[in-house]
Design an enzyme around this catalytic site. Structure first.
Site, PDB file in Angstrom:
ATOM      1  N   HIS A  80      -4.154 -14.807   9.593  1.00 44.96           N
ATOM      2  CA  HIS A  80      -3.377 -13.574   9.758  1.00 44.96           C
ATOM      3  C   HIS A  80      -4.247 -12.371  10.102  1.00 44.96           C
ATOM      4  CE1 HIS A  80      -0.031 -15.852   8.366  1.00 44.96           C
ATOM      5  NE2 HIS A  80      -0.548 -16.020   7.174  1.00 44.96           N
ATOM      6  N   LYS A  86       0.959   7.571   4.532  1.00 49.02           N
ATOM      7  CA  LYS A  86       0.530   6.193   4.285  1.00 49.02           C
ATOM      8  C   LYS A  86      -0.247   5.635   5.467  1.00 49.02           C
ATOM      9  CE  LYS A  86       4.491   5.081   1.348  1.00 49.02           C
ATOM     10  NZ  LYS A  86       5.785   4.382   1.330  1.00 49.02           N
ATOM     11  N   PRO A 123       0.817  -1.215   0.000  1.00 45.21           N
ATOM     12  CA  PRO A 123       0.000   0.000   0.000  1.00 45.21           C
ATOM     13  C   PRO A 123       0.846   1.257   0.000  1.00 45.21           C
ATOM     14  CG  PRO A 123      -0.518  -1.451   1.866  1.00 45.21           C
ATOM     15  CD  PRO A 123       0.804  -1.861   1.322  1.00 45.21           C
ATOM     16  N   GLU A 124       0.713   2.011  -1.043  1.00 39.51           N
ATOM     17  CA  GLU A 124       1.311   3.344  -1.094  1.00 39.51           C
ATOM     18  C   GLU A 124       0.135   4.316  -1.023  1.00 39.51           C
ATOM     19  OE1 GLU A 124       4.190   3.799  -4.270  1.00 39.51           O
ATOM     20  OE2 GLU A 124       4.400   1.638  -4.457  1.00 39.51           O
ATOM     21  N   ARG A 167      16.298  -1.516  -2.577  1.00 45.52           N
ATOM     22  CA  ARG A 167      14.985  -1.576  -3.230  1.00 45.52           C
ATOM     23  C   ARG A 167      15.175  -1.660  -4.735  1.00 45.52           C
ATOM     24  NH1 ARG A 167      10.930   0.495  -0.096  1.00 45.52           N
ATOM     25  NH2 ARG A 167       9.730  -1.054  -1.220  1.00 45.52           N
TER      26      ARG A 167
END
Length: 298
Positions: free
Chosen positions: A126, A59, A2-3, A288
């Site tokens: 989860h 975020k 999620p950005e 990254r």
DNA sequence: ATACCGACCTGTCAGC
DNA sequence: TGCTGACAGGTCGGTA
């Protein structure tokens, strides 16, 4: 995962579904690394609170709550039942109590999701938090990798950096002109800009025609201006598309996003550049992956 | 002060 | 089929 666009999509979806609801009870899985505040504080703050709004900050997803202060009412102190349905005048009306406005802060990490479902729906693996709502539905926080975080904020929560969609163009240029890091790393630094992640950083750099390894302070005025426009463009397009679903990102209703079909460089290493047909490169910058076109980006 | 790197977790997929 | 290693949207703390 999620950005900014994904978090924005989730926050809007959750807001539309549960704004105004009261939280009746809370269950936490007890995995400590998911909690930035003590579990007791989270449960005590959430239970009984009303959800006034749900919004995105950087975020993070911020739940604006409203609840009575913990002070016992005069009636309760005497042993009377507050909210007695037979009482013609409510305790609330006769003894208005101060309201508290704490905030519940949710960070989705890499794999976190928030879903609103009917309570009888099977609890998936989860799941780390379940909020039972007045309507009988549940808000659930699911996070396989457990990089997500839950916390309570007593004061107005603020992002550490500038909001990418609100920041002024000159401030944006100033911020990056001061950084010596590769521009890709600087874009990911949440203390500078809060909300851009790996996918949208690569996409913005491609559209601005700037290579990810360029040191931020070497960017020209014109390049910074292009980058500013590109960041806003990809984020707004991402929001309009409901986010990017590479693997498992889902909105509050469990629906995938659509922006993965508009990606021009991210995840396309080896494939032809959509502009010049040169194969897209993948490199690693401070751990990254970064994707770019060596011909289009300078 | 700044910038890089591993650690934190689990799951998936490619290659052998 | 099964094992191993690389990799994944994020952030933090330690180190050079």
């Amino acid at each position: 995962m999620p950005e900014l666009p994904e978090v924005e999509t989730v926050a809007r979806g959750v807001a539309r579904l549960i704004r105004g609801e009261r939280i009746e009870s809370v269950w936490l899985s007890g995995k400590p690394q998911s909690l930035k505040s003590p579990a007791r504080l989270i449960v005590r703050t959430l239970e009984g609170a009303a959800i006034k709004d749900v919004r995105r900050v950087g975020k993070h997803i911020v739940f604006d709550l409203e609840r009575d202060t913990g002070e016992p009412s005069p009636h309760r102190a005497k042993g009377g039942l507050a909210g007695d349905p037979k009482s013609p005048v409510s305790t609330q009306a006769r003894f208005p109590r101060a309201k508290m406005h704490p905030q519940w802060i949710v960070h989705l990490g890499m794999t976190g999701s928030l879903v609103v479902v009917e309570a009888q729906r099977e609890v998936e693996k989860h799941t780390h938090a379940v909020l039972r709502l007045g309507s009988g539905r549940e808000l659930r926080f699911v996070d396989p990798r457990r990089f997500g975080k839950l916390a309570i904020a007593r004061e107005e929560f603020r992002a550490k950096g500038h909001e990418p969609l609100d920041v002024d163009a000159d401030v944006f240029a100033e911020v990056f002109h001061r950084s010596k890091a590769p521009i890709k790393s600087a874009l990911l630094n949440q203390k500078l800009l809060s909300g851009v992640g790996n996918i949208y950083a690569d996409e913005a750099l491609f559209r601005a025609e700037v290579r990810p390894r360029r040191r931020a302070h070497t960017l020209t005025r014109d390049e910074l201006k292009r980058l500013y426009g590109a960041v806003q463009q990809v984020l707004n397009e991402g929001i309009a598309a409901g986010g990017t679903t590479v693997n498992d990102y889902m909105n509050a209703l469990g629906e995938a996003g659509m922006f993965q079909f508009d990606l021009r460089v991210y995840g396309r290493d080896g494939e032809a550049c959509l502009v010049c047909r040169t194969p897209i490169k993948r490199i690693v910058i401070s751990g990254r992956s970064a994707h770019y076109c060596a011909k289009c980006q300078k």
